[in-house]
Write an enzyme that holds these catalytic residues in place. Structure first.
Site, PDB file in Angstrom:
ATOM      1  N   LYS A  44       0.847  -1.203   0.000  1.00  0.00           N
ATOM      2  CA  LYS A  44       0.000   0.000   0.000  1.00  0.00           C
ATOM      3  C   LYS A  44       0.881   1.251   0.000  1.00  0.00           C
ATOM      4  O   LYS A  44       2.093   1.160   0.253  1.00  0.00           O
ATOM      5  CB  LYS A  44      -0.910  -0.021   1.228  1.00  0.00           C
ATOM      6  CG  LYS A  44      -0.160   0.011   2.545  1.00  0.00           C
ATOM      7  CD  LYS A  44      -1.082  -0.348   3.701  1.00  0.00           C
ATOM      8  CE  LYS A  44      -0.332  -0.270   5.005  1.00  0.00           C
ATOM      9  NZ  LYS A  44      -1.083  -0.867   6.115  1.00  0.00           N
TER      10      LYS A  44
ATOM     11  N   TYR B  71      15.928  29.256  10.359  1.00  0.00           N
ATOM     12  CA  TYR B  71      14.706  29.939  10.801  1.00  0.00           C
ATOM     13  C   TYR B  71      14.501  29.787  12.302  1.00  0.00           C
ATOM     14  O   TYR B  71      14.635  28.678  12.840  1.00  0.00           O
ATOM     15  CB  TYR B  71      13.479  29.331  10.107  1.00  0.00           C
ATOM     16  CG  TYR B  71      13.328  29.701   8.657  1.00  0.00           C
ATOM     17  CD1 TYR B  71      13.234  31.035   8.253  1.00  0.00           C
ATOM     18  CD2 TYR B  71      13.235  28.707   7.682  1.00  0.00           C
ATOM     19  CE1 TYR B  71      13.071  31.354   6.919  1.00  0.00           C
ATOM     20  CE2 TYR B  71      13.065  29.026   6.340  1.00  0.00           C
ATOM     21  CZ  TYR B  71      12.986  30.360   5.970  1.00  0.00           C
ATOM     22  OH  TYR B  71      12.820  30.675   4.660  1.00  0.00           O
TER      23      TYR B  71
END
Ligand SMILES: *Cc1c(COP(=O)(O)O)cnc(C)c1O
Length: 396
Positions: A44, A271
């Protein structure tokens, strides 16, 4: 030139991992004088990020494939997979039933609505089905008190020729961390399925490695394990590494240093300045960010490899870049190779653990923009298994 990031998918590693899991189970089976379960290779989510086509090739010796996207199942058939295909969530709408029939896809039946849809579908080719019992995962499946009626109904559909096989299945919630609850789930399954004919499917990767899960059935019961994460070389357990299970990483994510900064003690990096240099230091900028699927929440210290040396991520991961500590790699500079996970670098499980998640999530989150290169199966292997169409062509 494209950005220097890429992922390598190793078909030999995928194939090895399937054989390794089969080996673990057949050894345990031999010790108990019984056959080990057949294996559905769970593919999957684009084969946990590794690619459906790659999985189909590497898992050629699996007894079946399991997934949940109808389009992926159709692609497997179109790529030539002739073995069983199990749809783990079954079908969603009446019109899906025609696709299941056209492509001979086996279905899970986990709710009343699916039984009703099947009952009222126009007559057509019969399907193989697995009735799912909810034993305590509380996700999909019939409650124990409703299971008997659901299974009886499926047996009626069998008599009507709408089904040609009815098995029983369940899914463990804590096979990786709680043996006691796993036993309770198993007992609930035994209780609900006692005396009911048909094959059973209970094990995921973790439970496949716990023979007491599958060896608790009559030896004559046909059993199917649904093995996912281990096939990709990651571990279902927090405290057992994939390496210790004999598994090989099937995906490696690599990039390069594209910039270097000399940072003075006390300066912030990236950041939000979530990392403050403890000393004067060199840091490298790596072409890999959260838009590539690397987790943005990777904290300072997340392991990463530069020029074969293990070091750490520093500062916040940005969209296209992240920053690494080069203190231990003084010769590193622009162009130096970086391994984010897999290969000779940290395992995907180590990176995931540092980020408070699991290898599964990182593998399936690899972004489509990351170019993949495929390490093929050795030609001789492919030939022996008859997958090399050209070779078959040469024979004729
Ligand atoms: C994903 C999944 C599996 C495989 O689980 P792993 O832990 O990856 O082995 C098995 N069964 C079902 C129903 C699943 O959804």
């Amino acid at each position: 030139m494209p950005r220097p990031i890429s992922a390598t998918i190793s078909l030999p590693a995928l194939k090895h991992n399937l054989e390794c899991m089969r080996g673990h189970m057949s050894r345990a089976g031999r010790e108990r004088g019984r056959e080990s379960p057949r294996i559905w290779a769970v593919i999957k989510a684009n084969a946990y990020g590794h690619g459906i086509e790659q999985a189909k090739q590497a898992f050629a010796s699996a007894d079946g494939l399991a997934m949940l996207d109808l389009d992926e199942a159709v692609r497997c058939r179109e790529a030539g997979w002739q073995g069983p295909i199990l749809m783990l969530e079954g079908f969603f709408q009446p019109r899906d039933i025609a696709v299941l029939r056209d492509y001979s896809l086996s279905t899970v039946l986990h709710c009343q609505e699916q039984l009703e849809m099947l009952q009222s579908a126009p007559p057509g080719k019969s399907l193989a089905a697995w009735v799912k019992l909810n034993t305590g995962m509380n996700r999909l499946g019939f409650a124990p008190e409703a299971f008997g009626a659901a299974h009886d109904w499926a047996r009626q559909l069998l008599q009507q020729g709408r089904l040609h096989e009815v098995g029983s299945m369940m899914h463990f919630a804590r096979a990786d961390d709680d043996a006691a609850f796993t036993r309770i789930q198993l007992e609930r399954f035994h209780e609900a399925t006692a005396g009911r004919p048909g094959a059973v499917s209970v094990c995921n990767s973790a439970a496949s490695l716990m023979p007491e899960c599958w060896a608790s059935f009559e030896p004559s019961t046909e059993q199917w394990a649904r093995v996912g994460i281990c096939l990709y070389g990651a571990s279902p357990f927090a405290h057992r590494s994939a390496h210790s299970l004999g598994l090989l990483p099937a995906m490696s994510l690599q990039s390069e240093i594209i910039g270097v900064q000399q940072v003075r003690k006390g300066e912030g990096v990236g950041y939000g300045h979530t990392f403050i240099a403890e000393t004067d230091m060199r840091v490298g900028v790596v072409a890999c960010g959260y838009a590539d699927g690397y987790p943005r929440h990777a904290p300072n210290g997340t392991p990463i490899q530069v020029m074969g040396v293990r070091t750490r991520v520093v500062g916040r991961v940005s969209m296209d870049m992240l920053i690494v500590d080069l203190s231990a790699v003084p010769s590193a500079g622009v162009g130096s190779p970086v391994v984010l996970w897999g290969g000779s670098g940290p395992s995907v499980d180590e990176v995931a653990q540092a980020c408070g998640t699991i290898g599964y999530e990182l593998l399936c989150a690899l972004a489509p923009r990351v170019p993949r290169s495929i390490q093929a199966l050795a030609a001789t292997q492919a030939r022996q298994e008859g997958h090399d169409k050209n070779f078959l062509g040469e024979l004729t």
